[in-house]
Write a protein that holds these residues in place. Structure first.
Motif, PDB file in Angstrom:
ATOM      1  N   GLY A   1       0.898  -0.823   0.026  1.00  0.00           N
ATOM      2  CA  GLY A   1      -0.131  -0.069   0.051  1.00  0.00           C
ATOM      3  C   GLY A   1       0.665   1.125  -0.572  1.00  0.00           C
ATOM      4  N   LEU A   2       1.724   1.320   0.311  1.00  0.00           N
ATOM      5  CA  LEU A   2       2.642   2.184   0.948  1.00  0.00           C
ATOM      6  C   LEU A   2       3.508   3.098  -0.729  1.00  0.00           C
ATOM      7  CD1 LEU A   2       4.830   1.359   3.559  1.00  0.00           C
ATOM      8  CD2 LEU A   2       2.557   3.396   3.939  1.00  0.00           C
ATOM      9  N   GLN A   3       4.055   1.606  -1.159  1.00  0.00           N
ATOM     10  CA  GLN A   3       4.128   2.109  -2.500  1.00  0.00           C
ATOM     11  C   GLN A   3       3.415   2.024  -3.827  1.00  0.00           C
ATOM     12  OE1 GLN A   3       6.035  -2.353  -3.527  1.00  0.00           O
ATOM     13  NE2 GLN A   3       7.919  -1.820  -3.118  1.00  0.00           N
ATOM     14  N   LEU A   4       2.219   1.974  -3.960  1.00  0.00           N
ATOM     15  CA  LEU A   4       0.918   2.540  -4.214  1.00  0.00           C
ATOM     16  C   LEU A   4       0.416   3.291  -4.416  1.00  0.00           C
ATOM     17  CD1 LEU A   4      -1.466   1.491  -6.497  1.00  0.00           C
ATOM     18  CD2 LEU A   4      -2.552   0.204  -4.714  1.00  0.00           C
ATOM     19  N   SER A   5       0.358   4.144  -2.853  1.00  0.00           N
ATOM     20  CA  SER A   5       0.137   5.286  -2.069  1.00  0.00           C
ATOM     21  C   SER A   5       1.140   6.709  -3.389  1.00  0.00           C
ATOM     22  CB  SER A   5       0.570   5.689  -0.936  1.00  0.00           C
ATOM     23  OG  SER A   5       0.687   6.488  -0.596  1.00  0.00           O
ATOM     24  N   GLN A   6       2.785   6.284  -3.300  1.00  0.00           N
ATOM     25  CA  GLN A   6       3.508   7.008  -4.371  1.00  0.00           C
ATOM     26  C   GLN A   6       2.683   7.379  -5.306  1.00  0.00           C
ATOM     27  OE1 GLN A   6       6.914   5.208  -3.059  1.00  0.00           O
ATOM     28  NE2 GLN A   6       7.671   6.288  -1.834  1.00  0.00           N
ATOM     29  N   LEU A   7       2.504   6.107  -6.188  1.00  0.00           N
ATOM     30  CA  LEU A   7       1.921   6.180  -7.193  1.00  0.00           C
ATOM     31  C   LEU A   7       0.466   6.960  -7.924  1.00  0.00           C
ATOM     32  CD1 LEU A   7       3.115   2.431  -8.138  1.00  0.00           C
ATOM     33  CD2 LEU A   7       4.171   4.175  -9.038  1.00  0.00           C
ATOM     34  N   LEU A   8       0.101   6.484  -6.794  1.00  0.00           N
ATOM     35  CA  LEU A   8      -1.184   7.713  -7.009  1.00  0.00           C
ATOM     36  C   LEU A   8      -1.266   9.189  -6.365  1.00  0.00           C
ATOM     37  CD1 LEU A   8      -3.794   5.005  -4.783  1.00  0.00           C
ATOM     38  CD2 LEU A   8      -3.094   5.338  -7.058  1.00  0.00           C
ATOM     39  N   LYS A   9      -0.168   9.059  -6.323  1.00  0.00           N
ATOM     40  CA  LYS A   9       0.628  10.774  -5.630  1.00  0.00           C
ATOM     41  C   LYS A   9      -0.673  11.565  -6.706  1.00  0.00           C
ATOM     42  CE  LYS A   9       3.572  13.462  -3.032  1.00  0.00           C
ATOM     43  NZ  LYS A   9       5.090  13.648  -3.091  1.00  0.00           N
ATOM     44  N   ASN A  10      -1.272  12.993  -6.450  1.00  0.00           N
ATOM     45  CA  ASN A  10      -1.623  13.889  -7.004  1.00  0.00           C
ATOM     46  C   ASN A  10      -3.380  13.005  -7.266  1.00  0.00           C
ATOM     47  OD1 ASN A  10       0.388  15.012  -6.056  1.00  0.00           O
ATOM     48  ND2 ASN A  10       2.159  14.955  -8.205  1.00  0.00           N
ATOM     49  N   ARG A  11      -2.626  11.648  -7.933  1.00  0.00           N
ATOM     50  CA  ARG A  11      -4.066  11.646  -8.297  1.00  0.00           C
ATOM     51  C   ARG A  11      -5.280  11.363  -7.595  1.00  0.00           C
ATOM     52  NH1 ARG A  11      -3.074   9.583 -13.649  1.00  0.00           N
ATOM     53  NH2 ARG A  11      -0.811   8.944 -13.964  1.00  0.00           N
ATOM     54  N   CYS A  12      -5.620  11.002  -6.070  1.00  0.00           N
ATOM     55  CA  CYS A  12      -6.658  11.221  -4.788  1.00  0.00           C
ATOM     56  C   CYS A  12      -5.670  11.162  -3.721  1.00  0.00           C
ATOM     57  CB  CYS A  12      -7.301   9.937  -5.189  1.00  0.00           C
ATOM     58  SG  CYS A  12      -6.056   7.777  -4.674  1.00  0.00           S
ATOM     59  N   LYS A  13      -6.131  11.840  -2.920  1.00  0.00           N
ATOM     60  CA  LYS A  13      -6.410  11.368  -1.603  1.00  0.00           C
ATOM     61  C   LYS A  13      -5.816   9.665  -0.835  1.00  0.00           C
ATOM     62  CE  LYS A  13      -5.944  15.654  -1.405  1.00  0.00           C
ATOM     63  NZ  LYS A  13      -4.235  16.928  -0.945  1.00  0.00           N
ATOM     64  N   VAL A  14      -5.891   9.278  -0.130  1.00  0.00           N
ATOM     65  CA  VAL A  14      -4.728   7.561   0.494  1.00  0.00           C
ATOM     66  C   VAL A  14      -5.425   7.818   2.182  1.00  0.00           C
ATOM     67  CG1 VAL A  14      -3.389   6.307   0.804  1.00  0.00           C
ATOM     68  CG2 VAL A  14      -3.622   7.506  -1.295  1.00  0.00           C
ATOM     69  N   ILE A  15      -6.507   6.552   2.355  1.00  0.00           N
ATOM     70  CA  ILE A  15      -6.477   6.743   3.379  1.00  0.00           C
ATOM     71  C   ILE A  15      -5.928   5.058   4.138  1.00  0.00           C
ATOM     72  CG2 ILE A  15      -8.104   6.440   5.669  1.00  0.00           C
ATOM     73  CD1 ILE A  15      -9.285   8.729   5.007  1.00  0.00           C
ATOM     74  N   PHE A  16      -4.251   4.748   4.622  1.00  0.00           N
ATOM     75  CA  PHE A  16      -4.336   3.528   5.191  1.00  0.00           C
ATOM     76  C   PHE A  16      -5.681   3.419   5.742  1.00  0.00           C
ATOM     77  CE2 PHE A  16      -0.875   5.119   3.865  1.00  0.00           C
ATOM     78  CZ  PHE A  16      -0.238   5.118   2.598  1.00  0.00           C
ATOM     79  N   THR A  17      -5.013   1.637   5.571  1.00  0.00           N
ATOM     80  CA  THR A  17      -6.217   0.790   6.667  1.00  0.00           C
ATOM     81  C   THR A  17      -5.459  -0.137   6.817  1.00  0.00           C
ATOM     82  OG1 THR A  17      -7.589  -0.368   4.996  1.00  0.00           O
ATOM     83  CG2 THR A  17      -8.270   1.165   6.007  1.00  0.00           C
ATOM     84  N   THR A  18      -4.857  -0.417   8.330  1.00  0.00           N
ATOM     85  CA  THR A  18      -3.939  -1.872   8.893  1.00  0.00           C
ATOM     86  C   THR A  18      -3.913  -1.993  10.089  1.00  0.00           C
ATOM     87  OG1 THR A  18      -1.837  -2.564   8.488  1.00  0.00           O
ATOM     88  CG2 THR A  18      -1.838  -0.247   8.679  1.00  0.00           C
ATOM     89  N   ALA A  19      -3.713  -4.123   9.604  1.00  0.00           N
ATOM     90  CA  ALA A  19      -3.525  -4.390  10.976  1.00  0.00           C
ATOM     91  C   ALA A  19      -2.272  -3.694  11.814  1.00  0.00           C
ATOM     92  CB  ALA A  19      -3.388  -6.017  10.966  1.00  0.00           C
TER      93      ALA A  19
END
Length: 241
Positions: free
Chosen positions: A64-82
């Protein structure tokens, strides 16, 4: 009412179903889709309009951290994790929030409220108002046979040491038998935060945060697991004040 278009990315079915249920219960959210594959989700975001992505962190293909970097400037991100140990990474990636599983609906709504402010801020007309600070500027502390006055601006952090506490200031250390709880209650709210069972720190004295600890004048102070989520949430809230 502005509609926020969401996706959920998680390689476990139960968290996917839970987040889907929460989104459908929230009137101003629209679910674009749920995805177990981060690559598929990335493809959707590049082709369709998405405002907000809920991302698990530990996933196959890419995390998810890598995906967040790829999504940067396209949408906001909320992480959900254990896994709370990734909270600092999420903060560095400028995520809206960091939710620990299992996520309650109340906590979900708090997070969505923050996202709504960032994605579709309302137009406000603000009238300047002179603020008067009625919070105390000093506290009185008993040390030995005397009572000393301590300027709150001078306090760096407070350390619990078994039967007593140490108040570390710009000018030195003050030892007192006063309880941790009583000292915490005497301080103005919002200026100090508990980061460990043995440490209370002044927000404005934190110089850096790294690898599970914060630093105040080169002193490393651990961030306890119990306090980690609240600490990073408080920092993010202060950034948006």
């Amino acid at each position: 009412m502005d509609i926020i278009r969401c996706i959920v990315v998680d390689d476990e079915p139960l968290p996917l179903e839970l987040m889907e249920d929460y989104i459908r219960k929230t009137p101003f959210l629209k679910l674009v889709g749920t995805y177990s594959s981060p690559i598929e989700a990335l493809s959707v975001v590049t082709k369709d309009h998405v405002d907000l992505a809920f991302l698990d962190i530990q996933m196959t293909e890419i995390n998810g951290l890598q995906l967040s970097q790829l999504l940067k400037n396209r949408c906001k991100v909320i992480f959900t994790t254990a896994y709370p140990q990734y909270a600092l990474n999420g903060f560095e990636l400028d995520a809206v929030d960091y939710l620990l599983k299992p996520v309650s609906f109340e906590r979900f709504l708090q997070s969505i409220g923050k996202a709504k402010e960032l994605i579709a801020p309302e137009t406000r007309i603000e009238i300047p108002v002179k603020k008067v600070d009625f919070s105390p500027q000093t506290i009185f502390v008993k040390t030995g046979q005397k009572i000393v006055q301590v300027a709150i601006d001078d306090i760096l952090y407070i350390e619990g040491l078994r039967e007593y506490i140490a108040i570390h200031t710009q000018h030195g250390k003050i030892i007192t038998l006063q309880t941790f709880k009583k000292t915490e209650e005497s301080l103005p709210p919002g200026r100090f935060i508990r980061v460990h069972k043995s440490y209370l720190v002044a927000f404005d004295k934190i110089s850096s945060i790294e690898k599970g600890q914060l630093f105040i004048q080169r002193k490393g102070i651990p961030i306890g697991e119990v306090y980690r989520e609240a600490f990073f949430l408080a920092i993010r809230q202060r950034n948006f004040l």
